[in-house]
Scaffold this motif. Structure first.
Motif, PDB file in Angstrom:
ATOM      1  N   THR A 143     -20.736 -46.108   7.191  1.00  0.00           N
ATOM      2  CA  THR A 143     -21.366 -45.031   8.183  1.00  0.00           C
ATOM      3  C   THR A 143     -20.610 -45.304   9.383  1.00  0.00           C
ATOM      4  N   ARG A 144     -19.558 -45.827   9.569  1.00  0.00           N
ATOM      5  CA  ARG A 144     -18.606 -45.893  10.574  1.00  0.00           C
ATOM      6  C   ARG A 144     -17.972 -44.774  10.668  1.00  0.00           C
ATOM      7  N   PHE A 145     -17.753 -43.973   9.733  1.00  0.00           N
ATOM      8  CA  PHE A 145     -16.987 -42.794   9.681  1.00  0.00           C
ATOM      9  C   PHE A 145     -17.758 -41.631   9.981  1.00  0.00           C
ATOM     10  N   ASN A 146     -18.860 -41.690  10.287  1.00  0.00           N
ATOM     11  CA  ASN A 146     -19.802 -40.631  10.410  1.00  0.00           C
ATOM     12  C   ASN A 146     -19.746 -40.080  11.844  1.00  0.00           C
ATOM     13  N   SER A 147     -19.136 -40.687  12.778  1.00  0.00           N
ATOM     14  CA  SER A 147     -19.223 -40.168  14.245  1.00  0.00           C
ATOM     15  C   SER A 147     -17.944 -39.065  14.223  1.00  0.00           C
ATOM     16  N   PHE A 148     -17.124 -39.042  13.137  1.00  0.00           N
ATOM     17  CA  PHE A 148     -15.878 -38.127  13.006  1.00  0.00           C
ATOM     18  C   PHE A 148     -16.478 -37.034  12.187  1.00  0.00           C
ATOM     19  N   LYS A 149     -17.554 -37.016  11.538  1.00  0.00           N
ATOM     20  CA  LYS A 149     -17.906 -35.926  10.659  1.00  0.00           C
ATOM     21  C   LYS A 149     -18.615 -34.846  11.272  1.00  0.00           C
ATOM     22  N   THR A 150     -18.476 -33.628  10.755  1.00  0.00           N
ATOM     23  CA  THR A 150     -19.178 -32.272  11.332  1.00  0.00           C
ATOM     24  C   THR A 150     -20.653 -32.508  10.448  1.00  0.00           C
ATOM     25  N   LEU A 219      -9.057 -38.266   6.831  1.00  0.00           N
ATOM     26  CA  LEU A 219      -8.797 -38.684   8.164  1.00  0.00           C
ATOM     27  C   LEU A 219      -7.523 -39.268   8.183  1.00  0.00           C
ATOM     28  N   ARG A 220      -6.581 -39.574   7.187  1.00  0.00           N
ATOM     29  CA  ARG A 220      -5.437 -39.963   7.237  1.00  0.00           C
ATOM     30  C   ARG A 220      -4.426 -38.969   7.172  1.00  0.00           C
ATOM     31  N   PHE A 221      -4.713 -37.673   7.060  1.00  0.00           N
ATOM     32  CA  PHE A 221      -3.758 -36.519   6.728  1.00  0.00           C
ATOM     33  C   PHE A 221      -3.484 -35.962   8.196  1.00  0.00           C
ATOM     34  N   PRO A 222      -2.229 -36.430   8.713  1.00  0.00           N
ATOM     35  CA  PRO A 222      -1.917 -35.663   9.902  1.00  0.00           C
ATOM     36  C   PRO A 222      -1.544 -34.341  10.037  1.00  0.00           C
ATOM     37  N   ILE A 223      -1.386 -33.984  11.282  1.00  0.00           N
ATOM     38  CA  ILE A 223      -0.954 -32.313  11.398  1.00  0.00           C
ATOM     39  C   ILE A 223       0.573 -32.348  11.048  1.00  0.00           C
ATOM     40  N   ALA A 224       1.297 -33.464  11.437  1.00  0.00           N
ATOM     41  CA  ALA A 224       2.833 -33.609  10.992  1.00  0.00           C
ATOM     42  C   ALA A 224       3.139 -33.465   9.575  1.00  0.00           C
ATOM     43  N   SER A 225       2.127 -33.470   8.593  1.00  0.00           N
ATOM     44  CA  SER A 225       2.533 -33.165   7.320  1.00  0.00           C
ATOM     45  C   SER A 225       3.105 -31.607   7.027  1.00  0.00           C
ATOM     46  N   PHE A 226       2.896 -30.628   7.929  1.00  0.00           N
ATOM     47  CA  PHE A 226       3.466 -29.433   7.952  1.00  0.00           C
ATOM     48  C   PHE A 226       4.893 -29.464   8.032  1.00  0.00           C
ATOM     49  N   GLY A 227       5.538 -30.592   8.490  1.00  0.00           N
ATOM     50  CA  GLY A 227       6.996 -31.096   8.677  1.00  0.00           C
ATOM     51  C   GLY A 227       7.712 -30.674   7.193  1.00  0.00           C
ATOM     52  N   ILE A 228       6.878 -31.196   6.167  1.00  0.00           N
ATOM     53  CA  ILE A 228       7.204 -30.808   4.806  1.00  0.00           C
ATOM     54  C   ILE A 228       7.605 -29.614   4.473  1.00  0.00           C
ATOM     55  N   SER A 277      -7.195 -27.762   6.032  1.00  0.00           N
ATOM     56  CA  SER A 277      -8.489 -26.921   6.699  1.00  0.00           C
ATOM     57  C   SER A 277      -9.731 -27.869   6.158  1.00  0.00           C
ATOM     58  N   LEU A 278      -9.703 -28.610   5.241  1.00  0.00           N
ATOM     59  CA  LEU A 278     -10.964 -29.233   4.699  1.00  0.00           C
ATOM     60  C   LEU A 278     -11.028 -30.660   5.821  1.00  0.00           C
ATOM     61  N   LYS A 279      -9.892 -30.837   6.242  1.00  0.00           N
ATOM     62  CA  LYS A 279     -10.099 -31.917   7.383  1.00  0.00           C
ATOM     63  C   LYS A 279     -10.688 -31.390   8.619  1.00  0.00           C
ATOM     64  N   LEU A 280     -10.347 -30.220   9.090  1.00  0.00           N
ATOM     65  CA  LEU A 280     -11.229 -29.398  10.160  1.00  0.00           C
ATOM     66  C   LEU A 280     -12.589 -29.121   9.705  1.00  0.00           C
ATOM     67  N   LEU A 281     -13.004 -28.963   8.584  1.00  0.00           N
ATOM     68  CA  LEU A 281     -14.278 -28.472   8.081  1.00  0.00           C
ATOM     69  C   LEU A 281     -15.178 -29.877   7.895  1.00  0.00           C
ATOM     70  N   PHE A 282     -14.683 -30.975   7.575  1.00  0.00           N
ATOM     71  CA  PHE A 282     -15.350 -32.364   7.422  1.00  0.00           C
ATOM     72  C   PHE A 282     -15.239 -33.169   8.430  1.00  0.00           C
ATOM     73  N   TYR A 283     -14.012 -33.070   9.062  1.00  0.00           N
ATOM     74  CA  TYR A 283     -13.669 -34.125  10.257  1.00  0.00           C
ATOM     75  C   TYR A 283     -13.217 -33.320  11.359  1.00  0.00           C
ATOM     76  N   SER A 284     -14.002 -32.863  11.871  1.00  0.00           N
ATOM     77  CA  SER A 284     -13.574 -31.532  12.993  1.00  0.00           C
ATOM     78  C   SER A 284     -13.263 -32.602  14.368  1.00  0.00           C
ATOM     79  N   GLU A 285     -13.858 -33.687  14.535  1.00  0.00           N
ATOM     80  CA  GLU A 285     -13.588 -34.398  15.852  1.00  0.00           C
ATOM     81  C   GLU A 285     -11.898 -35.137  15.748  1.00  0.00           C
ATOM     82  N   ALA A 286     -11.631 -35.423  14.389  1.00  0.00           N
ATOM     83  CA  ALA A 286     -10.328 -36.003  14.245  1.00  0.00           C
ATOM     84  C   ALA A 286      -9.183 -34.816  14.618  1.00  0.00           C
ATOM     85  N   VAL A 287      -9.417 -33.672  14.232  1.00  0.00           N
ATOM     86  CA  VAL A 287      -8.602 -32.505  14.536  1.00  0.00           C
ATOM     87  C   VAL A 287      -8.823 -32.227  16.017  1.00  0.00           C
TER      88      VAL A 287
END
Length: 599
Positions: A143-150, A219-228, A277-287
């Protein structure tokens, strides 16, 4: 006499009742603990008519849980249960009515054990042991990850209720761990994080998420992955240039290479965009925390620059002329981001350029030159010149700021040395953009190209920039700038044709291809074999409130730890009299005495 009669009658009743616990060997019962020995339904064996050399076992009535094995087997030994959990004497009239179900003991597999344990909740320990715990599922239920969930947290609880499983109550969180509706203030990033990229947690800070375990993948997938995506899609442009340039016709490069690389680039952009986009959908606080991060916000240009690269590298086999309306659609989000970021650079405050200057800021400038190059390729004039002028003005300011780094700025660690190659990207793309706008590789284009070539030489001769650090996603910063200067060299060799320019273009092209191939293989290995490509993203898990020094000291004292680091942190915030230095209005007397003694 009455007491004697009562005692004798009670003894008689006790003797009539069968014992609750009896030591029985499994070999004494026919068909016990096996499925093959079960009798058929036609020859059902009960305790009433079974007579053999073994001791007769009286049925025991108690309350238990119905086993799924009872539904599969039909006839062997019966075990009787009563809802009242009372012992029913054998042969009583209500004996047959108390029979609920049949039970057979049998070894159970680990998969079936876990299913029953999750279905029966508190009876898990009866059917399963510690080996039935699935750490991956337990991590997802943390449940400690629920604060970042939408909305996904609410949907998960609703599905749990529909399946009939009990919903665990939410644990009470500390006030500092609550996610508010407002964005995290920028000063918290500077107070809680350290390093030039603001990605290292300070010793006095605590994380909202557990750092002793691996977080969910999104949660571990960063925006910097678009560098690939930038590195692979730029290769499609390189091979398209090799196939169509007059100075490289002797190589006889097939247009199909550009087509295959372009298809791979499109697929990669789609996959990375879908995951984020899934990160934005499920963990909007992290984005949202990545977007308000002073340094990481520059990576939000990368998805749109990747789309510009796909448009530039579009093979002739797909289409030869792209519609000009596509350029306006792609440049609109880049313009909106620039209005936000450039305004913050100029307006001052915690996000002023001298405070957040980093080579990653070049991504906010490169988008202007790439957009100008694409617009000029489509035949546009005023729009490309506008973005070229905006990019040139901010490139000069950023270049001077990064060249003379203030004494207060931290030097880049070895892990971030690849981002220095972003110095090369902006002038390389600017030379090609102006050449496309003017129609020839004129002196302005050559000046920009020579600046990029000199910066490349100044980095290549520094051998320490390429050793002493482990692989990370930041290594992809090598690819896009190297590809950009290779393409600029090929364009320059079309204007100045001699053996030196041709040799230089071939060398840079080979280096660019080898770097991209090596990084692609390394990325696949670390992603699917070693599985350490995406570590826990510390920068998005900082608390929204600073920790209290006194609370940390009492927690340290309560646990009985005697680490010197904790004591030093405590002494930084509390004087010898026990007063909190941060909460005091003025300097303490102890500090004044210490200063006078030191003088």
């Amino acid at each position: 006499m009455e007491m004697g009669e009562m005692s004798s009658s009670s003894k008689q009743i006790i003797e009539e009742l069968p014992p609750l616990l009896t030591v029985i060997s499994s070999k004494e019962i026919h068909g016990f603990d096996t499925i093959d020995a079960f009798p058929s339904s036609e020859t059902e064996v009960t305790n009433d008519n079974a007579s053999n050399e073994h001791e007769r076992i009286e049925p025991v009535s108690t309350k238990s849980i119905q086993s799924p094995i009872a539904s599969q087997s039909q006839t062997p030994k019966k075990v009787y249960f009563n809802d009242d959990a009372k012992v029913v004497p054998h042969g009583s009239p209500s004996f047959e009515s108390t029979i609920d179900t049949k039970f057979y003991s049998q070894p159970m597999t680990r998969a079936a054990t876990y299913v029953e344990g999750s279905a029966y909740g508190p009876y898990t320990s009866k059917y399963s042991g510690p080996q039935a715990q699935n750490p991956r599922i337990e991590r997802l239920k943390d449940t400690r990850f629920n604060s970042f969930k939408t909305w996904s947290g609410k949907l998960e609880r609703q599905l749990t209720q529909l399946r009939g499983n009990p919903v665990e109550p939410k644990p009470s969180s500390r006030p500092q761990d609550k996610i508010q509706g407002e964005a995290l203030p920028v000063h918290r990033y500077f107070d809680a994080l350290d390093g030039p990229e603001l990605d290292t947690l300070r010793p006095s800070e605590e994380l909202m998420l557990p750092n002793d375990k691996s977080w969910p993948f999104l949660l571990r997938f960063p925006i910097a992955s678009f560098g690939i995506c930038l590195g692979v899609s730029s290769q499609a442009i390189l091979w398209k240039t090799l196939a169509n340039s007059s100075s490289t016709t002797f190589l006889k490069v097939s247009p199909w290479v550009n087509f295959v690389l372009w298809i791979i680039s499109v697929a990669l952009v789609v996959v990375v965009t879908l995951i984020y986009s899934l990160k934005l959908l499920f963990y909007s606080e992290a984005v949202r925390r990545e977007y308000y991060h002073p340094i990481r916000v520059n990576f939000f240009f990368a998805p749109f620059i990747s789309l510009l690269f796909l448009a530039l590298g579009c093979p002739p086999l797909v289409t030869k002329d792209l519609p000009p309306a596509l350029w306006y659609v792609l440049m609109l989000p880049i313009l909106c981001l620039e209005l936000k970021i450039y305004g913050q650079w100029m307006s001052g405050g915690q996000r002023r350029l001298s405070k957040v200057a980093s080579p990653v800021n070049y991504l906010a400038v490169v988008g202007n030159f790439v957009g100008a190059l694409l617009g000029a390729s489509m035949g546009l004039k005023e729009g490309p010149i506008f973005f070229f002028a905006v990019g040139l003005a901010h490139y000069l300011v950023l270049f001077v700021t990064l060249y003379q780094r203030l004494p207060t700025n931290n030097t880049l660690p070895k892990e971030l040395h690849p981002v220095f190659f972003l110095f090369i990207a902006a002038p390389s793309v600017a030379s090609m953009a102006w050449a496309r706008i003017e129609g020839s590789f004129s002196y302005v284009s050559r000046v920009a190209y020579f600046i990029a070539l000199f910066l490349l030489c100044s980095l290549v001769v520094r051998i320490n920039f390429f050793r002493g650090f482990k692989f990370s996603i930041s290594w992809w910063a090598y690819t896009f700038p190297m590809t950009a200067i290779a393409i600029a060299t090929i364009r320059y060799s079309n204007e100045v044709t001699n053996w030196m320019t041709k040799a230089l273009s071939i060398v840079l092209t080979v280096l660019s291809i080898l770097i991209v191939a090596a990084l692609l293989v390394s990325t696949l290995l670390h992603a699917f074999v070693f599985r350490n490509l995406f570590p826990n993203d510390i920068a998005i898990a900082i608390s929204d409130r600073p920790p209290k020094a006194r609370t940390r000291w009492f927690r340290h004292f309560r646990h009985g730890s005697a680490e010197n680091s904790e004591i030093e942190r405590y002494l930084k915030f509390v004087n010898c009299e026990g007063h909190d230095l941060e909460s005091s209005d003025g300097p303490s007397i102890t500090n004044e005495k210490a200063k006078s003694e030191s003088v």
